[in-house]
Scaffold this active site. Structure first.
Site, PDB file in Angstrom:
ATOM      1  N   LEU A  73       0.893  -1.153   0.000  1.00  0.00           N
ATOM      2  CA  LEU A  73       0.000   0.000   0.000  1.00  0.00           C
ATOM      3  C   LEU A  73       0.929   1.200   0.000  1.00  0.00           C
ATOM      4  O   LEU A  73       1.730   1.375   0.929  1.00  0.00           O
ATOM      5  CB  LEU A  73      -0.915  -0.020   1.236  1.00  0.00           C
ATOM      6  N   ASP A  74       0.862   2.011  -1.051  1.00  0.00           N
ATOM      7  CA  ASP A  74       1.832   3.088  -1.255  1.00  0.00           C
ATOM      8  C   ASP A  74       1.893   4.048  -0.077  1.00  0.00           C
ATOM      9  O   ASP A  74       0.929   4.194   0.674  1.00  0.00           O
ATOM     10  CB  ASP A  74       1.482   3.878  -2.517  1.00  0.00           C
ATOM     11  N   ILE A  75       2.998   4.764   0.030  1.00  0.00           N
ATOM     12  CA  ILE A  75       3.198   5.711   1.128  1.00  0.00           C
ATOM     13  C   ILE A  75       2.110   6.781   1.159  1.00  0.00           C
ATOM     14  O   ILE A  75       1.701   7.246   2.225  1.00  0.00           O
ATOM     15  CB  ILE A  75       4.605   6.354   1.040  1.00  0.00           C
ATOM     16  N   SER A 112      -0.984   6.343   0.181  1.00  0.00           N
ATOM     17  CA  SER A 112      -2.289   5.683   0.212  1.00  0.00           C
ATOM     18  C   SER A 112      -2.599   5.246   1.633  1.00  0.00           C
ATOM     19  O   SER A 112      -1.709   5.088   2.467  1.00  0.00           O
ATOM     20  CB  SER A 112      -2.305   4.466  -0.711  1.00  0.00           C
TER      21      SER A 112
END
Length: 256
Positions: free
Chosen positions: A123-125, A127
């Site tokens: 899960l992207d930074i 997001s």
């Protein structure tokens, strides 16, 4: 009896294919003498035929039952895996004080549960939403293995050009059709996705794969800009009422 003329497979890989454990766990079990192949204690690196009988010591099962899977509501600003560029890993939030009081599980937190705890998916930074951290290689394989078909659901706030309000009527139907099927990333076609409007500023994506920054890159390809991204479901497990920055255990009756 195993067929000695059949092509063989490394034992740890075969155990993972059978869903017994992860390859890393298999190596640990083999090293501890917990694995027998056709009645004999197996050694590290042994090759096995497809029909080989693999028996696991009950001690390994007990060890596996002690492993935890944690569901975290990741905030923006944390990376999923190892710390990088000065940003903390999401696992740093797994502490006694951030354990959600609404957790229905009867498990109690102990520092040993952090050992080997790893994210099962990114899960992207920038997001937020549901992030799975697990000690159980079977869970990781189910969620991020090459053959995984587990759905991941996201709510994605988007902009079209300068418009951030009332975006839906501005977006051509052809753009939505491409998001659903027909795009490629890094020279490889994407699997079909379910993409629909949740409200005039927000799309709902349901994917069965997890390429790096996939949704953001998909949106860029059709002229949309992602303003916010939140994962709300993985398989049958939902984010629900779990507060931002807090975590709970995966319940014994929950399955991805």
């Amino acid at each position: 009896m195993s067929d000695t003329h059949a092509p063989t497979t490394r034992l740890n890989k075969r155990m993972a294919e059978l869903g017994l454990c992860s390859r890393r766990e298999a190596d640990e079990w083999i090293a501890r003498g917990w694995v027998r192949v056709d009645g004999r204690v197996a050694g590290i690196g042994v090759q096995v035929a497809p029909g080989a009988r693999i028996d696991i010591d009950p001690a390994a099962r007990g060890h596996q039952q002690e492993q935890v899977t944690i569901l975290l509501h990741k905030p923006v600003g944390y990376v999923s895996g190892q710390a990088e560029d000065g940003y903390q890993p999401a696992a740093a939030l797994v502490q006694a004080r951030s354990h959600w009081r609404g957790d229905a599980s009867r498990q109690r937190f102990s520092p040993g549960q952090l050992r080997g705890l790893a994210p099962a998916g990114r899960l992207d930074i920038d997001s937020t939403g549901l992030l799975v951290l697990t000690q159980d290689g079977r869970v990781a394989r189910r969620l991020i293995g090459e053959d995984s078909t587990v759905e991941k659901e996201y709510l994605v706030r988007v902009a079209w050009g300068e418009a951030t309000v009332g975006v839906q009527p501005l977006v051509p139907p052809a753009a939505l059709a491409k998001l659903r099927h027909g795009l490629s990333l890094d020279g490889r076609p994407l699997k079909p996705a379910r993409v629909d409007w949740q409200n005039p500023e927000q799309l709902r994506f349901v994917l069965t794969e997890g390429r790096k920054r996939q949704i953001r890159r998909m949106c860029e390809l059709v002229g949309l800009k992602v303003m916010g991204l939140k994962r709300v479901r993985i398989g049958a497990v939902t984010l629900g009422q779990l507060p931002l920055g807090q975590w709970r255990y995966l319940g014994p009756d929950e399955r991805f």
